[in-house]
Design a protein around this motif. Structure first.
Motif, PDB file in Angstrom:
ATOM      1  N   GLN A 130       0.997  -1.013   0.050  1.00  0.00           N
ATOM      2  CA  GLN A 130      -0.060  -0.037   0.047  1.00  0.00           C
ATOM      3  C   GLN A 130       0.776   1.309   0.148  1.00  0.00           C
ATOM      4  O   GLN A 130       0.676   2.209  -0.917  1.00  0.00           O
ATOM      5  N   GLU A 131       1.922   1.192   0.872  1.00  0.00           N
ATOM      6  CA  GLU A 131       2.841   2.385   0.952  1.00  0.00           C
ATOM      7  C   GLU A 131       3.506   2.603  -0.330  1.00  0.00           C
ATOM      8  O   GLU A 131       3.643   3.730  -0.914  1.00  0.00           O
ATOM      9  N   LEU A 132       3.931   1.564  -0.951  1.00  0.00           N
ATOM     10  CA  LEU A 132       4.689   1.677  -2.160  1.00  0.00           C
ATOM     11  C   LEU A 132       3.640   2.320  -3.216  1.00  0.00           C
ATOM     12  O   LEU A 132       4.187   3.163  -3.918  1.00  0.00           O
ATOM     13  N   ALA A 133       2.613   1.871  -3.594  1.00  0.00           N
ATOM     14  CA  ALA A 133       1.681   2.412  -4.428  1.00  0.00           C
ATOM     15  C   ALA A 133       1.159   3.795  -4.217  1.00  0.00           C
ATOM     16  O   ALA A 133       1.114   4.714  -4.904  1.00  0.00           O
ATOM     17  N   PHE A 134       0.733   3.923  -2.909  1.00  0.00           N
ATOM     18  CA  PHE A 134       0.405   5.194  -2.486  1.00  0.00           C
ATOM     19  C   PHE A 134       1.670   6.649  -2.868  1.00  0.00           C
ATOM     20  O   PHE A 134       1.163   7.490  -3.483  1.00  0.00           O
ATOM     21  N   GLU A 135       2.774   6.053  -2.239  1.00  0.00           N
ATOM     22  CA  GLU A 135       3.911   7.027  -2.804  1.00  0.00           C
ATOM     23  C   GLU A 135       4.027   7.178  -4.328  1.00  0.00           C
ATOM     24  O   GLU A 135       4.360   8.401  -4.725  1.00  0.00           O
ATOM     25  N   ALA A 136       3.864   6.081  -4.929  1.00  0.00           N
ATOM     26  CA  ALA A 136       4.092   6.262  -6.267  1.00  0.00           C
ATOM     27  C   ALA A 136       3.060   7.261  -7.110  1.00  0.00           C
ATOM     28  O   ALA A 136       3.364   7.846  -7.932  1.00  0.00           O
ATOM     29  N   GLN A 137       1.618   7.237  -6.497  1.00  0.00           N
ATOM     30  CA  GLN A 137       0.652   8.243  -6.875  1.00  0.00           C
ATOM     31  C   GLN A 137       0.674   9.479  -6.588  1.00  0.00           C
ATOM     32  O   GLN A 137       0.387  10.219  -7.230  1.00  0.00           O
ATOM     33  N   LEU A 138       1.437   9.603  -5.394  1.00  0.00           N
ATOM     34  CA  LEU A 138       1.760  11.089  -4.752  1.00  0.00           C
ATOM     35  C   LEU A 138       2.739  11.587  -5.574  1.00  0.00           C
ATOM     36  O   LEU A 138       2.778  12.869  -6.019  1.00  0.00           O
ATOM     37  N   GLU A 139       3.835  10.751  -6.342  1.00  0.00           N
ATOM     38  CA  GLU A 139       4.744  11.311  -7.125  1.00  0.00           C
ATOM     39  C   GLU A 139       4.215  11.693  -8.338  1.00  0.00           C
ATOM     40  O   GLU A 139       4.542  12.782  -9.009  1.00  0.00           O
ATOM     41  N   LEU A 140       3.099  10.906  -8.867  1.00  0.00           N
ATOM     42  CA  LEU A 140       2.423  11.209 -10.122  1.00  0.00           C
ATOM     43  C   LEU A 140       1.628  12.735 -10.054  1.00  0.00           C
ATOM     44  O   LEU A 140       1.855  13.472 -10.828  1.00  0.00           O
ATOM     45  N   ARG A 158       0.225   6.844  10.043  1.00  0.00           N
ATOM     46  CA  ARG A 158       1.001   6.630   9.020  1.00  0.00           C
ATOM     47  C   ARG A 158       0.697   7.644   7.581  1.00  0.00           C
ATOM     48  O   ARG A 158       1.588   8.176   6.963  1.00  0.00           O
ATOM     49  N   MET A 159      -0.478   7.632   7.234  1.00  0.00           N
ATOM     50  CA  MET A 159      -0.912   8.750   6.273  1.00  0.00           C
ATOM     51  C   MET A 159      -0.694   9.993   6.612  1.00  0.00           C
ATOM     52  O   MET A 159       0.267  10.735   5.618  1.00  0.00           O
ATOM     53  N   ARG A 160      -0.512  10.563   7.836  1.00  0.00           N
ATOM     54  CA  ARG A 160      -0.028  11.872   8.102  1.00  0.00           C
ATOM     55  C   ARG A 160       1.555  11.951   7.674  1.00  0.00           C
ATOM     56  O   ARG A 160       1.868  12.801   7.139  1.00  0.00           O
ATOM     57  N   GLU A 161       2.129  10.777   8.368  1.00  0.00           N
ATOM     58  CA  GLU A 161       3.538  11.004   8.230  1.00  0.00           C
ATOM     59  C   GLU A 161       4.082  11.336   6.764  1.00  0.00           C
ATOM     60  O   GLU A 161       4.906  11.844   6.153  1.00  0.00           O
ATOM     61  N   ILE A 162       3.350  10.291   5.718  1.00  0.00           N
ATOM     62  CA  ILE A 162       3.869  10.200   4.611  1.00  0.00           C
ATOM     63  C   ILE A 162       3.265  11.591   3.835  1.00  0.00           C
ATOM     64  O   ILE A 162       3.887  12.134   3.125  1.00  0.00           O
TER      65      ILE A 162
END
Length: 300
Positions: A130-140, A158-162
């Motif tokens: 989940q974190e990998l896919a989430f950060e990849a979409q944040l990058e997009l 964890r959501m707030r940290e990211i």
């Protein structure tokens, strides 16, 4: 035989908002809408729900949402789409999917990246996936400048940290279908995020805490959504066959939230619609100003 415009909603459930509304989370690509989508859209318009953001939770549903927005363009409603990969499906994320999502985000119908985020309640994909896919979409989102449509369940810290780490790179973001506690709410507001509220507040079993929190959300950060076909309000004044939620019932959610905020429905409708139009960068025409300005599943 499919339901007609007139016979699906009983008279007691035919609400009309005092000002145009934006439903920021409508899962109209769900199979339950296939049989009567034109009637669903007509009922939304009659209820003064003039703009619908169609949620794309994976590549297939994002493509369907884009096609739906194109098909119904210029027919009195503003239909727009999001495109993302839900945390439940994060295990599918790979380079090919990242490329496909980037292409979808370039479509003019797509107004946000998502639904994406973290769901540590069910963990249909592992937290690491989940974190990998989430950060990849944040990058997009950082690359294309579009706002984010976020999902979070039992993962607030964890959501707030990211998001804190990415906050200077991304633009706006909304935590859709917010259901968490006071500390999580203020953590999101401190990050200058928007909050989407649903009929969860209408649930006597689990929505009471939200009634106390709604006054703490600034009107410039608050938006409304049905998350249909899920989260049918439990306190509707009449029963609805099939228990499928739909955008025409958004004015009931407006009424409930306005009551608990101590303001008029017209004030709340005007404020939340203005917030949604700014957030999704909708033009007046696209926002519909030419018009009347197993369904117990958890949120999608």
């Amino acid at each position: 035989m499919s339901d007609t415009f007139d016979d699906f909603l009983p008279e007691a459930l035919r609400f009309t908002a005092p000002a145009p509304l934006v439903d920021i989370g409508a899962n109209l690509t769900h199979d339950s809408f296939a049989r009567d989508l034109p009637a669903v859209l007509r009922r939304a318009q009659a209820a003064n729900v003039t703009t619908l953001i169609l949620t794309g939770t994976d590549r297939e549903h994002a493509e369907q949402a884009i096609a739906m927005a194109r098909q119904h363009a210029g027919k009195g409603l503003g239909l727009h789409a999001t495109a993302g990969v839900h945390p439940h499906d994060a295990s599918r994320w790979d380079a090919d999917l990242a490329t496909a999502m980037g292409e979808l985000h370039r479509q003019p119908e797509v107004v946000a990246v998502g639904e994406c985020g973290l769901d540590f309640n069910r963990n249909f994909s592992t937290p690491a996936e989940q974190e990998l896919a989430f950060e990849a979409q944040l990058e997009l989102a950082a690359e294309n400048g579009k706002p984010l449509f976020l999902h979070e369940r039992d993962a607030g810290q964890r959501m707030r940290e990211i998001l804190h780490a990415w906050r200077d790179e991304i633009t706006d973001a909304v935590v859709h279908c917010f259901t968490a506690d006071r500390a999580t709410l203020f953590g999101y507001l401190d990050l200058d995020l928007h909050i989407g509220l649903t009929g969860w507040l209408c649930d006597e079993r689990r929505g009471h805490h939200l009634r106390e929190l709604v006054t703490q959300i600034p009107s410039t950060r608050l938006m409304l959504e049905t998350d249909c076909p899920y989260l049918l309000p439990r306190n509707l004044p009449a029963k609805l066959k099939g228990r499928r939620h739909e955008p025409a019932l958004l004015p009931w959610i407006l009424r409930e939230i306005a009551h608990w905020r101590g303001e008029s429905e017209a004030e709340l409708a005007t404020a939340t619609t203005a917030t949604a139009r700014r957030f999704f960068r909708l033009t007046a025409d696209a926002a519909g100003e030419t018009g009347r300005d197993d369904m117990t599943h958890e949120d999608s």
